[in-house]
Write a protein that holds these residues in place. Structure first.
Motif, short mmCIF file in Angstrom:
data_model
loop_
_atom_site.label_atom_id
_atom_site.label_comp_id
_atom_site.label_asym_id
_atom_site.label_seq_id
_atom_site.Cartn_x
_atom_site.Cartn_y
_atom_site.Cartn_z
N HIS A 18 0.87 -0.70 -0.12
CA HIS A 18 -0.34 0.25 -0.11
C HIS A 18 1.12 1.05 0.21
CE1 HIS A 18 -3.30 -1.95 1.09
NE2 HIS A 18 -3.01 -3.13 2.09
N TYR A 19 1.68 1.16 -0.09
CA TYR A 19 3.45 2.53 -0.04
C TYR A 19 3.39 2.50 -1.51
CZ TYR A 19 4.44 1.89 4.68
OH TYR A 19 4.82 1.62 6.16
N ILE A 20 3.65 3.74 -1.98
CA ILE A 20 3.75 4.52 -2.88
C ILE A 20 4.96 3.16 -3.83
CG2 ILE A 20 6.13 5.60 -2.17
CD1 ILE A 20 4.83 7.63 -4.75
N ALA A 21 4.53 2.70 -4.79
CA ALA A 21 5.04 1.91 -5.87
C ALA A 21 6.50 2.90 -6.83
CB ALA A 21 4.26 1.51 -7.00
N TYR A 22 7.50 3.62 -5.36
CA TYR A 22 8.99 4.24 -5.74
C TYR A 22 10.11 3.36 -7.25
CZ TYR A 22 12.53 7.33 -6.02
OH TYR A 22 13.49 8.74 -6.09
N SER A 23 9.65 2.19 -6.80
CA SER A 23 10.54 1.80 -8.11
C SER A 23 9.81 1.59 -9.42
CB SER A 23 11.05 0.45 -7.91
OG SER A 23 11.63 0.40 -6.55
N ASN A 24 8.67 1.01 -9.25
CA ASN A 24 8.09 1.14 -11.11
C ASN A 24 7.76 2.80 -11.16
OD1 ASN A 24 7.35 -1.90 -10.56
ND2 ASN A 24 5.65 -0.72 -9.54
N LEU A 25 7.87 3.53 -10.39
CA LEU A 25 7.27 4.83 -11.16
C LEU A 25 8.72 5.73 -11.60
CD1 LEU A 25 5.35 6.53 -8.13
CD2 LEU A 25 5.20 6.46 -10.29
N LYS A 26 10.06 5.21 -11.14
CA LYS A 26 10.97 5.33 -12.01
C LYS A 26 11.35 4.70 -12.95
CE LYS A 26 15.02 4.63 -9.18
NZ LYS A 26 16.30 4.38 -8.65
N LYS A 27 11.14 3.65 -12.95
CA LYS A 27 10.84 2.58 -14.38
C LYS A 27 10.11 3.36 -15.79
CE LYS A 27 11.47 -1.94 -12.56
NZ LYS A 27 11.07 -2.82 -12.53
N LEU A 28 8.82 3.96 -14.98
CA LEU A 28 8.29 4.56 -16.45
C LEU A 28 9.12 6.50 -16.41
CD1 LEU A 28 5.38 5.42 -17.37
CD2 LEU A 28 4.36 6.29 -14.97
N ILE A 29 9.84 6.92 -16.15
CA ILE A 29 10.15 7.89 -16.14
C ILE A 29 11.49 7.69 -17.24
CG2 ILE A 29 12.24 9.39 -15.22
CD1 ILE A 29 10.75 9.06 -12.72
N TYR A 30 12.00 6.59 -17.01
CA TYR A 30 12.97 6.01 -17.84
C TYR A 30 12.17 5.61 -19.28
CZ TYR A 30 16.48 6.27 -13.02
OH TYR A 30 16.36 6.24 -12.38
N SER A 31 11.67 5.33 -19.15
CA SER A 31 10.33 4.50 -19.95
C SER A 31 9.98 5.74 -21.06
CB SER A 31 8.84 3.44 -19.75
OG SER A 31 10.05 2.49 -19.51
N LEU A 32 9.56 7.00 -20.25
CA LEU A 32 9.02 7.98 -21.52
C LEU A 32 10.41 8.99 -21.70
CD1 LEU A 32 6.57 9.44 -18.00
CD2 LEU A 32 6.50 9.17 -20.70
N GLU A 33 11.45 9.12 -20.49
CA GLU A 33 12.42 9.49 -21.44
C GLU A 33 13.26 9.17 -22.68
OE1 GLU A 33 17.07 10.46 -20.03
OE2 GLU A 33 16.09 8.60 -19.73
N LYS A 34 13.62 7.56 -22.85
CA LYS A 34 14.18 6.88 -23.52
C LYS A 34 13.20 7.00 -24.30
CE LYS A 34 15.84 2.22 -25.03
NZ LYS A 34 15.99 0.71 -24.59
N ASP A 58 3.39 12.76 -26.10
CA ASP A 58 2.80 13.63 -26.93
C ASP A 58 2.59 14.77 -25.67
OD1 ASP A 58 2.54 13.19 -29.44
OD2 ASP A 58 0.18 13.18 -29.68
N ASP A 59 2.21 13.93 -24.66
CA ASP A 59 2.35 15.49 -22.78
C ASP A 59 2.85 13.62 -22.07
OD1 ASP A 59 1.89 16.70 -20.86
OD2 ASP A 59 -0.05 16.77 -21.43
N PRO A 60 3.89 13.91 -21.91
CA PRO A 60 4.67 12.92 -21.10
C PRO A 60 4.01 13.22 -19.49
CG PRO A 60 5.97 14.33 -21.40
CD PRO A 60 5.17 14.72 -22.51
N ASP A 61 3.30 14.69 -19.25
CA ASP A 61 3.33 14.94 -18.12
C ASP A 61 1.70 14.27 -17.69
OD1 ASP A 61 5.64 16.94 -17.67
OD2 ASP A 61 4.17 18.81 -17.44
N LYS A 62 1.03 14.12 -18.75
CA LYS A 62 -0.20 13.56 -18.10
C LYS A 62 0.17 11.63 -18.16
CE LYS A 62 -4.23 12.57 -20.86
NZ LYS A 62 -5.39 12.93 -22.33
N VAL A 63 1.17 11.23 -18.79
CA VAL A 63 0.62 10.03 -18.64
C VAL A 63 1.42 9.49 -17.00
CG1 VAL A 63 2.62 8.18 -19.19
CG2 VAL A 63 1.65 9.91 -20.97
N PHE A 64 2.53 10.10 -16.60
CA PHE A 64 3.06 10.40 -15.57
C PHE A 64 2.18 11.21 -14.64
CE2 PHE A 64 6.09 11.24 -12.03
CZ PHE A 64 6.56 10.42 -11.80
N THR A 65 1.44 11.33 -14.57
CA THR A 65 0.75 12.18 -13.68
C THR A 65 -0.87 11.52 -13.88
OG1 THR A 65 0.69 14.46 -14.40
CG2 THR A 65 -1.47 14.16 -12.66
N SER A 66 -0.69 10.82 -14.24
CA SER A 66 -1.98 9.30 -13.97
C SER A 66 -1.27 8.50 -12.97
CB SER A 66 -2.72 9.25 -16.08
OG SER A 66 -3.11 8.25 -15.40
#
Length: 849
Positions: A18-34, A58-66
């Motif tokens: 139930h904690y924030i999925a920090y590692s998964n969010l980091k992977k998402l950041i790297y995927s967005l960057e790539k 088109d809008d990485p902020d939207k993907v990450f915010t979701s």
């Protein structure tokens, strides 16, 4: 500790999902960057290239915010349910505690006035004296003793807690109760002995019941206190997780989402609102007061102290049981997935077999077949290391006792030198352990002679003082000063800020990025050692590596270029590597930093340019390669960073002009005390930083200095040098330089650079001193420069070992193979050798060495 590890270690195990999925969010950041980088290079969007992004960037902020919104909803929902549950239990507890207070008061009244039907026994009313744990004491009747015996089988925990927390207080109050009981008995006058006994039994039963109720209540209070603290920690950890992951997102994708999302979404969520934390704090305060009323006689400070002890014990137990098991399972699974082969005392083990079969992956014995039967023996007896040690010991004893045309102390010293050199070269035991054996062998074998003629062998006592004095020299102090500066520059990110600033100016052309990275690695090696420099540079270029294909030649060229440049940078300054300090110890007079820079910097710069050209020709890194630019760190210099920078620059300047300041400081080692005192004395560095110094390197250097001193004192060095000098008689200085630089290049390729310097440099110095035209400093300087240039194998220096272990984060495959070091490292060593014996020779002659 990385936050991804910190949140795992500090989370409540039952709430881990139930904690924030920090590692998964980091992977998402790297995927967005790539994905953004690939589309920028190709000008198209591939919907299947990154399923995490649903084909839209088109809008990485939207993907990450979701993704953040999903995490926030998960955390908020869980918190609301957990808060409702825990706070409800707290309210119930407080009601029970209030009832307990009333019951305790009534029992104390009965204690002073007697039970119903015997009110006339005692007429002295008493006010309540405090916690039942503090004033409870009575003479145990046969009924209470039998009750204890009946309950003994299922109340171990209660007994432990009673004995640990209340037994001493019961003893303290026993005398008080006895005196009160005597007073009551005297005041009754002619009351019958039977009524008195009945009154005692009634009071004892009342107190026993009250004590059990209080003990149960105390356990509930402790449990709820821990739960409230865990709930508060849940809020804090998740809030930190949102802050850190948004900061990483803004940094990697060069966006500005953090402040707006925190203000609009995170801070406004109920779980992160200020009144939520205030509500928890109020409940914690009420629980502390309840504990004080029940246990500590109203002492709030003592109640807080005891509750924190309970919390600490709970956390320690949790980490030592639940998390240790979870981490162990995770590590085994990772090892099994990667197919890593472990080696324990020479025995190869496949962790997958051990995990699946439930076997211990570290066997201590093994059964072997012999012509006369099967026998079980320890595995270390079958390891190659054991046989290597046996051979080395055999050589040692042979050299000790075979007749040689040497004096006894020289023969003993020869056996010791060969023994220590073989242990260093084979690393049969740790290098620093071998160094620690040097003073022992020197004293026991009595190889040290007096400095004055006649050179008599020193007895053990004087030899011990002599050799231990040789292990601590100004060179060791200079090494400590270098470690101190490196620790300060790394701890406060000064080196990283400078490196990222320079790399950010390199642009996106592969050849420019490669050359800039190599020079940054060289410069970093000058000041934070060529051990820490490649680690720093590899971390900085991670964004580039993440956005390159796993088999990209640019990745290989970058990693190999940084490793080779770090090796070269190990020669750029006297504190860049231990072998340079060993060279200074063997140079008389010691050259100043200015002379060292005058010789070493041109050699390093030209060598790196040649290696860069070699990598461009062999790897062709620019072919179909697009580079993600490195962004500089935007943090401003703090006061501490300015202080560290000023002290570092001032120390380096003093080192550069140390010869002119010799009447003031005497030696560069004394100047090295300045940063040590200023950084540790002001709290910039702590004792933990001091403990983290590479003490194995310091012990290795000290042992090498002791060995050199012993070899010189015994006369063996003079004898060997005389033989070599006679062999090279008639050779020019340049020819002798070629011989020694070639020798140390070959030796240092196969063994540690530092070890090669320890073995060869004292001999080089003595041979140079014995030549018809003595130039010992020139030969030592040329040899130590080539020592740093030995980089033909993955094991040739720490930078190479670090580089070959670098893996692609997605595939787990190593970027570099052994063949890459042989095909590029060996030619790089040869190129540097040519630079040293040509340009380097001219510079050393010009410097007057």
């Amino acid at each position: 500790m990385k936050f991804s590890h910190s949140i795992q270690f500090n989370a409540v195990p039952d709430w881990s999902t139930h904690y924030i999925a920090y590692s998964n969010l980091k992977k998402l950041i790297y995927s967005l960057e790539k994905q953004i980088h690939q589309n920028a290079g190709t000008g198209s969007t591939d919907a299947e290239s990154s399923p995490l992004l649903d084909g839209s960037i088109d809008d990485p902020d939207k993907v990450f915010t979701s993704a953040l919104d999903n995490e926030l909803e998960k955390i908020s929902s869980f918190y609301q349910l957990k808060e409702l549950e825990i706070l409800g239990e707290v309210d119930s507890l407080l009601k029970d505690e209030e009832e307990y207070e009333h019951e305790q008061e009534s029992v104390e009244i009965e204690q002073t006035q007697g039970p119903p039907g015997s009110r006339g026994m005692n007429r002295s009313g008493r006010a309540r004296t405090g916690s039942i744990f503090g004033n409870f004491g009575f003479r145990r009747s046969s009924m209470s003793r039998s009750r204890d015996l009946e309950d003994d089988g299922d109340s171990d925990d209660d007994d432990d807690e009673r004995s640990a927390l209340t037994r001493s207080k019961i003893r303290e109050r026993q005398s008080t109760w006895d005196s009160q009981h005597d007073e009551l008995r005297n005041s009754t006058g002619n009351v019958s002995r039977r009524r008195e006994s009945n009154a005692d039994d009634f009071v004892e039963h009342s107190f026993a019941s009250l004590y059990d109720t209080g003990l149960t209540l105390k356990k509930r209070i402790v449990s709820l206190y821990v739960s409230l603290c865990e709930l508060r920690s849940f809020i804090q950890l998740n809030k930190t997780g949102f802050t850190k992951v948004l900061k990483k997102y803004d940094k990697i994708l060069d966006r500005d989402l953090k402040s707006s999302y925190l203000n609009e979404k995170v801070n406004s969520a109920q779980v992160f609102q200020k009144n939520t934390m205030n509500r928890l704090s109020e409940k914690l305060e009420k629980v502390e007061h309840a504990y004080a009323n029940v246990v500590t006689k109203g002492d709030i400070a003592e109640a807080k102290r005891e509750l924190r002890l309970h919390l600490r014990e709970h956390v320690v137990w949790e980490r030592n049981t639940v998390w240790r098991e979870m981490i162990g399972i995770e590590r085994k699974a990772q090892a099994a997935n990667m197919g890593i082969k472990q080696t324990v005392l020479g025995h190869s083990i496949d962790p997958r077999e051990a995990v699946l079969q439930g076997d211990d992956p570290h066997p201590n014995v093994k059964e072997i077949s012999t012509p006369i039967g099967r026998y079980t023996c320890p595995t270390w007896l079958l390891s190659p290391t054991f046989y290597t040690l046996v051979v080395i010991l055999a050589i040692f004893f042979i050299l000790l006792f075979i007749p040689l045309d040497l004096s006894r102390e020289q023969q003993n010293c020869l056996a010791m030198v060969v023994f220590v050199s073989l242990l260093w070269a084979t690393e049969a035991i740790p290098l620093f352990v071998t160094s620690m054996a040097v003073p022992f062998l020197v004293v026991v074998l009595r190889v040290v002679r007096s400095d004055q003629k006649p050179h008599n062998r020193l007895d053990s006592k004087r030899a011990a003082s002599y050799i231990f004095g040789a292990m601590w020299t100004p060179v060791i102090m200079l090494l400590l000063g270098g470690f101190t500066i490196a620790a300060a520059l790394s701890k406060y990110n000064i080196a990283k800020m400078m490196a990222t600033f320079v790399l950010s100016k390199a642009g996106t052309k592969p050849r420019t990025v490669l050359l800039t990275s190599m020079f940054v690695a060289m410069f970093a090696s000058m000041w934070i050692s060529n051990v820490a420099a490649p680690v720093l540079c590899f971390s900085i270029i991670q964004p580039i590596l993440r956005n390159l294909p796993a088999d990209s030649n640019m990745s290989k060229a970058l990693l190999l270029g940084i490793a080779l440049s770090s090796n070269i940078g190990g020669a750029a300054s006297p504190i860049a590597s231990p072998q340079n300090l060993i060279a200074l110890q063997n140079m008389e007079p010691q050259p100043g930093w200015g002379i060292w820079f005058f010789i070493a910097l041109p050699i390093c710069i030209i060598s790196i340019v040649l290696i860069w050209l070699l990598l461009l020709v062999t790897f062709k890194p620019g072919h179909k390669t697009t580079i993600v630019p490195i962004r500089p760190m935007k943090d401003r210099f703090s006061g501490i960073q300015w202080f560290v920078s000023i002290v570092t620059v001032a120390t380096i300047v003093l080192w550069c002009v140390s010869h002119q300041l010799e009447p003031v400081f005497g030696d560069m080692g004394v100047i090295a005390i300045i940063p040590i005192v200023l950084f540790f004395g002001t709290g910039v560095l702590t004792k933990e930083d001091f403990n983290n110094f590479l003490w194995t390197i310091i012990i290795l250097a000290a042992g090498g200095l002791a060995l050199g001193k012993a070899v010189n004192s015994s006369g063996l060095l003079h004898t060997i040098a005389g033989s070599i000098t006679a062999s090279v008689e008639g050779y020019s200085l340049y020819s002798v330089l070629l011989v020694f630089t070639s020798l140390i290049l070959v030796i240092a390729t196969f063994i540690s650079h530092t070890v090669a310097a320890l073995i060869v440099l004292p001999l080089v110095q003595t041979v140079g001193q014995g030549m018809s035209e003595p130039h010992p400093n020139l030969l030592v300087m040329g040899s130590v420069l080539m020592c740093s240039a030995a980089m033909g194998l993955p094991t040739s220096g720490f930078p190479n070992m670090t580089a070959i272990m670098m893996e692609d984060s997605q595939t787990g495959q190593r970027y570099l193979q052994v063949k890459h070091f042989i095909t590029r490292g060996v030619p790089s060593s040869i190129l540097t050798f040519v630079v040293v014996i040509s340009l380097g020779y001219g510079l050393m002659i010009a410097a007057g060495l």
